[in-house]
Motif scaffolding. Structure first.
Motif, PDB file in Angstrom:
ATOM      1  N   THR A 222       6.205 -19.077  -6.817  1.00 44.31           N
ATOM      2  CA  THR A 222       5.810 -18.026  -6.589  1.00 44.31           C
ATOM      3  C   THR A 222       4.544 -17.045  -5.996  1.00 44.31           C
ATOM      4  O   THR A 222       5.211 -16.301  -5.108  1.00 44.31           O
ATOM      5  N   SER A 223       3.179 -18.191  -6.169  1.00 39.75           N
ATOM      6  CA  SER A 223       2.797 -17.422  -4.999  1.00 39.75           C
ATOM      7  C   SER A 223       2.770 -17.703  -3.691  1.00 39.75           C
ATOM      8  O   SER A 223       2.430 -16.874  -2.967  1.00 39.75           O
ATOM      9  N   LYS A 224       3.767 -18.510  -3.227  1.00 37.20           N
ATOM     10  CA  LYS A 224       4.434 -18.457  -1.810  1.00 37.20           C
ATOM     11  C   LYS A 224       4.907 -17.643  -1.289  1.00 37.20           C
ATOM     12  O   LYS A 224       4.218 -16.893  -0.370  1.00 37.20           O
ATOM     13  N   VAL A 225       5.518 -17.185  -2.331  1.00 40.85           N
ATOM     14  CA  VAL A 225       6.862 -16.810  -1.429  1.00 40.85           C
ATOM     15  C   VAL A 225       5.760 -14.602  -1.567  1.00 40.85           C
ATOM     16  O   VAL A 225       6.534 -14.008  -1.009  1.00 40.85           O
ATOM     17  N   LEU A 226       4.954 -14.653  -2.706  1.00 41.42           N
ATOM     18  CA  LEU A 226       4.260 -13.427  -2.745  1.00 41.42           C
ATOM     19  C   LEU A 226       3.128 -13.697  -1.596  1.00 41.42           C
ATOM     20  O   LEU A 226       3.027 -11.884  -1.326  1.00 41.42           O
ATOM     21  N   VAL A 227       2.675 -14.251  -1.601  1.00 40.14           N
ATOM     22  CA  VAL A 227       1.758 -14.338  -0.071  1.00 40.14           C
ATOM     23  C   VAL A 227       2.730 -13.796   1.004  1.00 40.14           C
ATOM     24  O   VAL A 227       2.069 -13.325   1.635  1.00 40.14           O
TER      25      VAL A 227
ATOM     26  N   LEU B  25     -17.994  -1.589   3.257  1.00 40.31           N
ATOM     27  CA  LEU B  25     -16.397  -0.427   3.798  1.00 40.31           C
ATOM     28  C   LEU B  25     -16.369  -1.742   5.853  1.00 40.31           C
ATOM     29  O   LEU B  25     -17.634  -1.563   6.062  1.00 40.31           O
ATOM     30  N   THR B  26     -15.327  -2.111   6.133  1.00 40.98           N
ATOM     31  CA  THR B  26     -15.593  -2.210   7.577  1.00 40.98           C
ATOM     32  C   THR B  26     -14.600  -1.616   8.458  1.00 40.98           C
ATOM     33  O   THR B  26     -14.205  -0.116   7.936  1.00 40.98           O
ATOM     34  N   PRO B  27     -15.275  -1.512   9.357  1.00 43.16           N
ATOM     35  CA  PRO B  27     -15.038  -0.476  10.813  1.00 43.16           C
ATOM     36  C   PRO B  27     -13.455  -0.305  11.012  1.00 43.16           C
ATOM     37  O   PRO B  27     -13.581   0.540  11.436  1.00 43.16           O
ATOM     38  N   ARG B  28     -12.881  -1.535  10.699  1.00 43.94           N
ATOM     39  CA  ARG B  28     -11.878  -1.663  11.677  1.00 43.94           C
ATOM     40  C   ARG B  28     -10.722  -1.039  10.592  1.00 43.94           C
ATOM     41  O   ARG B  28     -11.583  -1.346   9.106  1.00 43.94           O
ATOM     42  N   THR B  29      -9.495  -0.772  11.058  1.00 38.94           N
ATOM     43  CA  THR B  29      -8.481  -0.407  10.129  1.00 38.94           C
ATOM     44  C   THR B  29      -8.108  -2.236   9.983  1.00 38.94           C
ATOM     45  O   THR B  29      -7.221  -2.910  10.584  1.00 38.94           O
ATOM     46  N   TYR B  30      -6.945  -1.728   8.023  1.00 36.52           N
ATOM     47  CA  TYR B  30      -6.373  -3.028   7.495  1.00 36.52           C
ATOM     48  C   TYR B  30      -5.275  -2.489   6.675  1.00 36.52           C
ATOM     49  O   TYR B  30      -5.776  -1.238   6.537  1.00 36.52           O
ATOM     50  N   GLY B  31      -4.128  -3.778   6.764  1.00 37.54           N
ATOM     51  CA  GLY B  31      -3.468  -3.315   6.605  1.00 37.54           C
ATOM     52  C   GLY B  31      -3.493  -3.574   5.201  1.00 37.54           C
ATOM     53  O   GLY B  31      -4.091  -4.924   4.701  1.00 37.54           O
ATOM     54  N   TRP B  32      -2.881  -3.442   3.628  1.00 36.01           N
ATOM     55  CA  TRP B  32      -3.310  -4.339   2.293  1.00 36.01           C
ATOM     56  C   TRP B  32      -1.786  -4.282   1.525  1.00 36.01           C
ATOM     57  O   TRP B  32      -0.766  -3.128   2.338  1.00 36.01           O
ATOM     58  N   CYS B  33      -1.936  -5.079   0.612  1.00 37.24           N
ATOM     59  CA  CYS B  33      -0.225  -4.445   0.006  1.00 37.24           C
ATOM     60  C   CYS B  33      -1.120  -5.950  -1.074  1.00 37.24           C
ATOM     61  O   CYS B  33      -1.686  -6.379  -1.262  1.00 37.24           O
ATOM     62  N   PHE B  34      -0.621  -5.148  -2.396  1.00 34.43           N
ATOM     63  CA  PHE B  34      -0.900  -5.784  -3.648  1.00 34.43           C
ATOM     64  C   PHE B  34       0.495  -5.753  -4.741  1.00 34.43           C
ATOM     65  O   PHE B  34       0.658  -5.463  -4.972  1.00 34.43           O
ATOM     66  N   ILE B  35       0.422  -6.682  -5.065  1.00 34.61           N
ATOM     67  CA  ILE B  35       1.571  -7.383  -5.558  1.00 34.61           C
ATOM     68  C   ILE B  35       1.082  -8.360  -7.169  1.00 34.61           C
ATOM     69  O   ILE B  35       0.357  -9.121  -7.776  1.00 34.61           O
ATOM     70  N   LYS B  36       2.329  -7.870  -8.210  1.00 34.31           N
ATOM     71  CA  LYS B  36       2.184  -8.419  -9.466  1.00 34.31           C
ATOM     72  C   LYS B  36       3.091  -8.423 -10.000  1.00 34.31           C
ATOM     73  O   LYS B  36       4.166  -8.133 -10.172  1.00 34.31           O
ATOM     74  N   LEU B  37       3.320  -9.947 -10.098  1.00 31.67           N
ATOM     75  CA  LEU B  37       4.496 -10.414 -10.759  1.00 31.67           C
ATOM     76  C   LEU B  37       5.025 -10.007 -11.934  1.00 31.67           C
ATOM     77  O   LEU B  37       3.778 -10.878 -12.872  1.00 31.67           O
ATOM     78  N   ARG B  38       5.641  -9.484 -12.869  1.00 29.35           N
ATOM     79  CA  ARG B  38       5.499 -10.064 -14.430  1.00 29.35           C
ATOM     80  C   ARG B  38       6.943  -9.572 -14.964  1.00 29.35           C
ATOM     81  O   ARG B  38       7.415  -9.120 -14.336  1.00 29.35           O
TER      82      ARG B  38
END
Lengths: 301, 167
Positions: A278-283, A183-196
């Motif tokens: 789509t990788s470019k867009v999803l990033v 775990l890192t001591p600081r706060t992170y934002g997160w997102c997981f996107i899956k194209l299917r």
């Protein structure tokens, strides 16, 4: 190539022995001494492969009910997940939701409810599909794997675990004991996107992002992708170029540069060209969503 | 090489000799003659073979029979006779949720499990049913039947007839 209709999927067309060891030590001994023995946990990949004869086995060593491997533990500065913890257990775990929301989000999206109740994180990683849903988040978290054998224990960073499609550094007589996530001591934002294609299809492209912004500038960003290279990968060069930039610029640069970090192919699910675009867009999308969550502060610590 | 497993099937302790390469689906249909469990795709994609394993829905085509030794398994025929199961079946009949019917036992198990867990939201129910494929109805009438079941049972949680493992 044989069409899948050439196979009857009702039965496994292979003679097997079945072992249900009482503990990890016993499992290792069986794996070492029985020729053609393979580890089975949830079986959601392996049983399919056995039916199609993509995998030949003489014996199965069932580790899915070993309590030593079925835990989720919050330690000092890390979360440790036993390899036989099911995807359902991970998706619903309070510890994972609070400390590793990116992993929780990916686990929730894996397969169907019926699959999540069986499938395990260890199996998802050891099967080493380029499309494995738990891999991009765990790569982003810099997870480490603990591999055990009768000779001892070794720690392998997840980034060095995969060596190709369905290939890993794990040896025949080794068992993945746990996944350790610092775990890192600081706060992170997160997102997981899956194209299917449908709601529980395998990913054409998946993207996992962890993001920290300070004063409008990207302090840290971790981008990992699935289904766009022989293994799940971190987009290291895109990350490097994005760190230090203003957020909007970082998004543009990362989205352009991610092409250099991936090597998509044509297959049944998609084409190389489509995956690249789509990788470019999803990033881009994943970074923006991570940023929103970062600002929303309901974040990973 | 035969091996004997012992588990509780629909509340009844059951012992059966199995081959180690058999799946739970094979043993339920061929050895124990539980024909309410259907073989569809055989690779975990269609949900026709869904059963409850220790209270959770799983695809029995991917569960090794040897694994369920010491577990609790519930199948569609049994679930259909529970109070909650009956509410689901009645709603399905009234809403015309069944066309060819092959997927229905699997749907019944999944819907039952979701309701027994306390899910009362239609969108959550849709998500729970992602792993059950129906090629006839287009799902509209199935979802309608789910809505009707939700109305029927209201906020009460019917007693979960499927108990926890006995091991």
């Amino acid at each position: 190539m044989l069409s899948i209709n050439a196979f009857n999927t009702y039965r496994i067309p292979q003679q097997l022995k079945y072992f249900k060891p009482g503990n990890l030590q016993e499992a290792l001994e069986i794996l070492e001494s029985v020729e053609g023995a393979k580890v089975i946990a949830g079986g959601t990949d392996l049983v399919v492969d056995l039916k199609y004869r993509r995998v030949e086995a003489r014996a199965l060593v069932d580790i899915s009910r070993l309590s030593e491997l079925r835990f989720i533990k919050l330690g000092d500065g890390y979360v440790e997940i036993g390899s036989a913890a099911t995807i359902r257990e991970i998706a619903e775990s309070g510890v994972v939701k609070e400390k590793l929301p990116l992993l929780a989000e990916a686990a929730e999206s894996l397969g169907s409810w019926q699959i999540r109740n069986l499938a395990t994180v260890g199996g998802n990683l050891c099967t080493a599909s380029p499309a494995a849903d738990t891999a991009p988040p765990l790569l982003a978290y810099d997870a480490e794997l603990e591999l055990v054998s009768s000779r001892g224990v070794r720690i392998v960073p997840l980034g060095k675990f995969f060596t190709g499609p369905k290939k890993t550094v794990i040896e025949r007589a080794e068992i993945l004991r746990s996944v350790r996530v610092p775990l890192t001591p600081r706060t992170y934002g997160w997102c997981f996107i899956k194209l299917r294609r449908t709601s529980f299809d395998i990913a054409k492209v998946s993207v996992a992002v962890l993001l920290r912004v300070e004063g409008g500038f990207v302090a840290d960003v971790r981008i990992a992708l699935g289904s766009v290279a022989p293994t799940p990968v971190r987009a290291r060069s895109a990350e490097k170029l994005a760190i230090g930039l203003k957020f909007e610029d970082a998004v543009r640069v990362a989205s352009e540069r991610v092409a250099g970090d991936i090597s998509p192919i044509d297959d049944a699910r998609s084409t190389a060209w489509y995956r690249l675009q789509t990788s470019k867009v999803l990033v881009k999308d994943a970074m923006w969503r991570a940023y929103e969550r970062f600002l929303g502060a309901g974040a990973w610590r | 090489m035969e091996m004997r497993i012992r588990f509780r099937l629909n509340g009844v302790v059951t012992e059966v000799d199995i081959e180690p390469h058999e799946t739970l689906l094979n043993v339920l249909r061929d050895k124990l003659k539980v024909k309410s469990v259907k073989y569809g795709c055989g690779i975990g994609e269609c949900g026709s073979c869904t059963v409850l394993l220790d209270g959770d829905p799983v695809v029995s085509c991917l569960v090794m029979a040897a694994k369920v030794d010491g577990s609790e398994v519930a199948t569609p025929d049994y679930i259909a006779q529970t109070e909650l199961g009956k509410a689901i079946v009645d709603s399905m009949l009234e809403e015309g949720a069944v066309q060819c019917g092959y997927c229905i036992p699997g749907f019944l198990v999944t819907i039952y499990a979701a309701l027994a867990r306390g899910i009362r939201d239609v969108d959550e129910m849709r998500k729970a049913m992602v792993g059950n494929i129906c090629r006839c109805t287009g799902y509209v009438n199935i979802v309608r039947a789910v809505k009707k079941t939700l109305k029927r049972i209201g906020s009460q949680t019917p007693r979960n007839a499927v108990e926890r493992p006995f091991r």
